[in-house]
Design a protein around this motif. Sequence first.
Motif, PDB file in Angstrom:
ATOM      1  N   ARG A 127      -2.204  -4.183   4.661  1.00 17.56           N
ATOM      2  CA  ARG A 127      -2.531  -2.789   3.970  1.00 17.56           C
ATOM      3  C   ARG A 127      -1.121  -2.381   3.544  1.00 17.56           C
ATOM      4  O   ARG A 127      -0.859  -2.065   2.467  1.00 17.56           O
ATOM      5  N   ILE A 128       0.145  -2.769   4.463  1.00 14.57           N
ATOM      6  CA  ILE A 128       1.431  -2.355   3.869  1.00 14.57           C
ATOM      7  C   ILE A 128       1.768  -3.232   2.829  1.00 14.57           C
ATOM      8  O   ILE A 128       2.457  -2.853   1.916  1.00 14.57           O
ATOM      9  N   ALA A 129       1.652  -4.543   3.125  1.00 17.39           N
ATOM     10  CA  ALA A 129       1.993  -5.446   2.115  1.00 17.39           C
ATOM     11  C   ALA A 129       1.375  -5.169   0.642  1.00 17.39           C
ATOM     12  O   ALA A 129       2.024  -5.105  -0.585  1.00 17.39           O
ATOM     13  N   ALA A 130       0.072  -4.571   0.644  1.00 13.98           N
ATOM     14  CA  ALA A 130      -0.791  -4.362  -0.671  1.00 13.98           C
ATOM     15  C   ALA A 130      -0.023  -3.155  -1.348  1.00 13.98           C
ATOM     16  O   ALA A 130       0.075  -2.917  -2.421  1.00 13.98           O
ATOM     17  N   HIS A 131       0.227  -2.015  -0.234  1.00 11.29           N
ATOM     18  CA  HIS A 131       0.767  -0.892  -0.761  1.00 11.29           C
ATOM     19  C   HIS A 131       2.161  -1.096  -1.466  1.00 11.29           C
ATOM     20  O   HIS A 131       2.571  -0.596  -2.346  1.00 11.29           O
TER      21      HIS A 131
ATOM     22  N   ARG B  36      -0.028   6.596  -1.063  1.00 15.03           N
ATOM     23  CA  ARG B  36       0.369   5.322  -0.465  1.00 15.03           C
ATOM     24  C   ARG B  36       1.397   5.182   0.238  1.00 15.03           C
ATOM     25  O   ARG B  36       1.585   4.446   1.454  1.00 15.03           O
ATOM     26  N   MET B  37       2.598   6.045  -0.084  1.00 13.19           N
ATOM     27  CA  MET B  37       3.838   6.024   0.520  1.00 13.19           C
ATOM     28  C   MET B  37       3.577   6.501   2.065  1.00 13.19           C
ATOM     29  O   MET B  37       3.775   5.757   3.006  1.00 13.19           O
ATOM     30  N   LYS B  38       2.852   7.529   2.215  1.00 11.13           N
ATOM     31  CA  LYS B  38       2.564   8.025   3.658  1.00 11.13           C
ATOM     32  C   LYS B  38       1.777   7.319   4.238  1.00 11.13           C
ATOM     33  O   LYS B  38       1.709   7.084   5.564  1.00 11.13           O
ATOM     34  N   GLU B  39       0.856   6.705   3.781  1.00  7.93           N
ATOM     35  CA  GLU B  39      -0.035   5.467   4.300  1.00  7.93           C
ATOM     36  C   GLU B  39       0.552   4.574   5.071  1.00  7.93           C
ATOM     37  O   GLU B  39      -0.176   3.558   6.010  1.00  7.93           O
ATOM     38  N   VAL B  40       1.691   3.936   4.414  1.00 11.57           N
ATOM     39  CA  VAL B  40       2.535   2.877   5.090  1.00 11.57           C
ATOM     40  C   VAL B  40       3.035   3.248   6.313  1.00 11.57           C
ATOM     41  O   VAL B  40       3.213   2.613   7.350  1.00 11.57           O
TER      42      VAL B  40
END
Length: 556
Positions: A286-290, A445-449
Amino acid sequence: MSMEKQTTETEPQTVAEQEPDELESLLGDLVLERDDHVNAPGFVIRPDDVQDTLSLLKEEAGFDHLSCVTAQEYQDRYESIYHLKKFDDPTQEVDVVVPADKDRPVSESAEPVFRTADWHEREAYDLVGIEYDDHPDLRRILLPETWQGHPLSMDYDGNQPQIVPLREHANPLQEDHKDAESDTMFLNIGPHHPATHGVLHLKCVLDGEQVADVECDIGYLHRCEEQMCQQGTYRHQIMPYPDRWDYTPGGILNEWAYARAAEDLADIEVPEYAQVLRTMSAELTRIAAHMLALGTFGLDVYGDFTAIFMYAVKEREKVQNILEELTGQRLMFNYFRLGGVVWDIPEPREEFFSMTRDFLDELPVAIQEFNDLVTSNEIFQMRTIDTGVLPPEVAKNYGATGPIVRGSGVDYDLRRDDPYGYYDELDWDVITMDGCDNYSRVLVRMKEVEESAKIIEQCVDLLEDWPEDERNIQANVPRTLRPDEDKEIYRAVEGAKGELGIYIRSDGTDKPARFKIRSPCFSNLQTLPEMSNGEYIPDMVASLGSLDIVLGEVDR
């Protein structure tokens, strides 16, 4: 637990919170018979009662999320299945089964009730051959309009010649897009253009510099993934395919969608240790995708490759290094197996954990750099704040999920609301923003990272301390899986781009009779006209970038 969804005391109790029999009572004479699936009660209705049935379930029972539409052909009939959920509680599901006549497969359209049914029914018509009355624009969506036959129908002849007539194109400037005082122009963007995130063709009607209308023309990357999965065995041959749907990468998340559906279909229980490995690898993905989504969005609004794009890709590469150590691959991971994962943490384990912790320790500084460079930049804010506005009810009506719907303030995340893996044992938060615009989707997306980093850190702690003799990475799965005949299931996971779902129907063999992929990008892309009409061309490009689509998953 910090991830609990907030509810209000005034929230009304719906019929659907009771037994399926209550739903059958609500629908009354609309129900012909029951056809229950593994995931939900199923109700068979007449093909001319679709709108009445879905309206009752939406307005009276609270099923406001049309997650997926599955179409298929049997020996004696065609069939459409409407998979309904609730945004407030996706564990409450119901399937509406609509048989259609074998000789004349016509069914009432669900589009007047759920706007998202537009594209889903067009795909069903295109690939299977079911026609939908009252549909506003029933034509092919993945294949050319001149295509002969329907590829997923039983009598389709793949060797027949495809005739493309040389005919004059109709004028796209319709009367409702122009008037005597306007200056209209038709503009093609794509399918080969850096602003389209793949082979996407945008047919734009412009009034001056404002977008009067935009139509998304997809299908340039259609690869028959569903048909290939129907030709593969559950146990061995399907799992390599999901990596190729969202290849940016979303591979491990895609693998989990298939694994969850197939494991529930075959009653396979995954060991707890393997669930932790799955959860850690999924959040790394998920981090790579975001990060890639953030970098390409910077390209869309800035056109800056050197700084913004490379800052994001730098962090993505670090994640790719960790995933390569874990899986042996950088893109097409093929790490999951039914019942678990293919192998454990590589030896020496301490080096892998140290590598992962170093990345997590450095990530806050990288995120702060990205915020300083991008999200706090005045030009970036002018390009994104109050552009691409998508109100929450509109987003829900289109079946939007993931950062798109959470950026519109809708608190919906399957990791928490329909728990799987090890998520319900960990401490993390679901991120929502109320701005409903391009800026909010970036911030989500930033905060989901950051939240993914919290999950990974907890998984690493667990894996480090796990007793060596209890590190079971796979369940004892039979070499050949043959689920019961006519057993049906729909299961979904929270992919990087939203709800990624799989419908499977078994025919008693070792291969699925029907395999349907519910792509989050497919539903999310439908919202682009809602975001763009009335705005300027650069705003439309920014809105498209904020959707973070991958055409390999849109077209499948």
